[in-house]
Motif scaffolding. Structure first.
Motif, short mmCIF file in Angstrom:
data_model
loop_
_atom_site.label_atom_id
_atom_site.label_comp_id
_atom_site.label_asym_id
_atom_site.label_seq_id
_atom_site.Cartn_x
_atom_site.Cartn_y
_atom_site.Cartn_z
N GLN A 197 0.84 -1.17 -0.03
CA GLN A 197 0.12 -0.06 -0.04
C GLN A 197 0.82 1.07 -0.01
O GLN A 197 0.32 2.24 -0.61
CB GLN A 197 -0.92 -0.08 1.27
N ALA A 198 2.02 1.22 0.69
CA ALA A 198 2.77 2.46 0.83
C ALA A 198 3.57 2.75 -0.69
O ALA A 198 3.50 3.80 -0.92
CB ALA A 198 3.96 2.14 1.97
N TRP A 199 3.84 1.45 -1.19
CA TRP A 199 4.56 1.50 -2.49
C TRP A 199 3.70 2.39 -3.69
O TRP A 199 3.84 3.09 -4.24
CB TRP A 199 5.05 0.11 -2.87
N GLN A 200 2.17 1.63 -3.43
CA GLN A 200 1.12 2.19 -4.50
C GLN A 200 0.96 3.72 -4.05
O GLN A 200 0.90 4.42 -4.88
CB GLN A 200 0.20 1.51 -4.30
N HIS A 201 0.92 4.17 -2.76
CA HIS A 201 0.82 5.46 -2.49
C HIS A 201 1.78 6.40 -3.08
O HIS A 201 1.71 7.35 -3.57
CB HIS A 201 0.34 5.49 -0.99
N LEU A 202 3.19 5.77 -2.88
CA LEU A 202 4.21 6.36 -3.50
C LEU A 202 4.51 6.76 -4.72
O LEU A 202 4.65 7.64 -5.18
CB LEU A 202 5.65 5.72 -2.81
N VAL A 203 3.92 5.84 -5.47
CA VAL A 203 3.94 5.90 -6.88
C VAL A 203 3.00 7.01 -7.17
O VAL A 203 3.11 7.74 -8.38
CB VAL A 203 3.67 4.59 -7.64
N SER A 204 1.95 6.86 -6.76
CA SER A 204 0.67 7.90 -6.94
C SER A 204 1.03 9.23 -6.90
O SER A 204 0.93 10.17 -7.56
CB SER A 204 -0.45 7.39 -6.18
N VAL A 205 1.81 9.25 -5.45
CA VAL A 205 2.16 10.70 -5.11
C VAL A 205 3.46 11.48 -6.31
O VAL A 205 3.36 12.47 -6.56
CB VAL A 205 2.79 10.93 -3.70
N VAL A 206 4.41 10.50 -6.56
CA VAL A 206 5.42 11.09 -7.39
C VAL A 206 4.76 11.09 -8.62
O VAL A 206 5.08 12.17 -9.30
CB VAL A 206 6.38 9.58 -7.62
N GLY A 207 3.87 10.36 -9.14
CA GLY A 207 3.29 10.49 -10.66
C GLY A 207 2.50 11.98 -10.69
O GLY A 207 2.76 12.83 -11.43
N SER A 208 1.65 12.08 -9.62
CA SER A 208 1.09 13.59 -9.39
C SER A 208 2.03 14.69 -9.28
O SER A 208 1.85 15.68 -9.60
CB SER A 208 -0.01 13.67 -8.27
N ALA A 209 3.06 14.51 -8.32
CA ALA A 209 4.05 15.62 -8.17
C ALA A 209 4.73 15.76 -9.58
O ALA A 209 5.05 16.96 -10.05
CB ALA A 209 4.95 15.15 -7.40
N GLY A 210 5.01 14.98 -10.37
CA GLY A 210 5.60 15.03 -11.69
C GLY A 210 4.65 15.81 -12.60
O GLY A 210 5.27 16.83 -13.42
N ASP A 211 3.61 15.52 -12.65
CA ASP A 211 2.60 16.15 -13.21
C ASP A 211 2.74 17.62 -13.16
O ASP A 211 2.52 18.53 -13.69
CB ASP A 211 1.20 15.69 -13.36
N SER A 212 2.42 17.87 -11.57
CA SER A 212 2.64 19.18 -10.95
C SER A 212 3.91 19.82 -11.42
O SER A 212 3.85 21.18 -11.80
CB SER A 212 2.40 19.20 -9.67
#
Length: 134
Positions: A19-34
């Motif tokens: 779950q932490a990995w999935q959350h990290l991937v999601s946050v990094v992806g949205s941060a990259g978009d931002s």
């Protein structure tokens, strides 16, 4: 159903790590978009500011070059050239104004004024002079 059984058999730390990995991937992806969006807007703004600064520096450089040339010419003892364009345009404007004034004066002088013919002059120096009757 088969996949859910496999996921249930994992230990609790593995599930938390997943779950932490999935959350990290999601946050990094949205941060990259931002970050990508911010970089695009900064690039547009920077490009616009760069263009404005380039225009300003270019015009200042042109003015500095013109002044330096004039200063060099003055130090060399050369007089600046006459502004022939300005002199010729002033002469043409003066000729046009003179022509318009002359035309208006001729038009005013050629006009017949009938009121001038009806004026009768009286001699006021003699106090008892008779007034002519018509």
């Amino acid at each position: 159903m088969f996949g859910t059984n496999l996921l249930d058999r994992r230990s609790r730390p593995e599930r938390i790590a997943d779950q932490a990995w999935q959350h990290l991937v999601s946050v990094v992806g949205s941060a990259g978009d931002s970050v990508r969006d911010t970089a695009r807007s900064a690039r547009r703004g920077g490009h616009r500011l760069g263009d404005e600064a380039g225009d300003l520096v270019g015009s200042a450089a042109d003015e500095a070059r013109r002044r330096a040339t004039l200063a060099f010419e003055a130090l060399a003892g050369r007089r600046p050239a006459l502004p022939w364009t300005l002199l010729i345009s002033a002469a043409l404007v003066g000729a046009a104004i003179g022509w318009a004034a002359g035309t208006a004066a001729r038009a005013a002088g050629s006009r017949e004024d009938t009121a001038v013919d009806d004026i009768e002059f009286v001699d006021v120096d003699r106090p008892n002079a008779p007034i002519p009757q018509d």
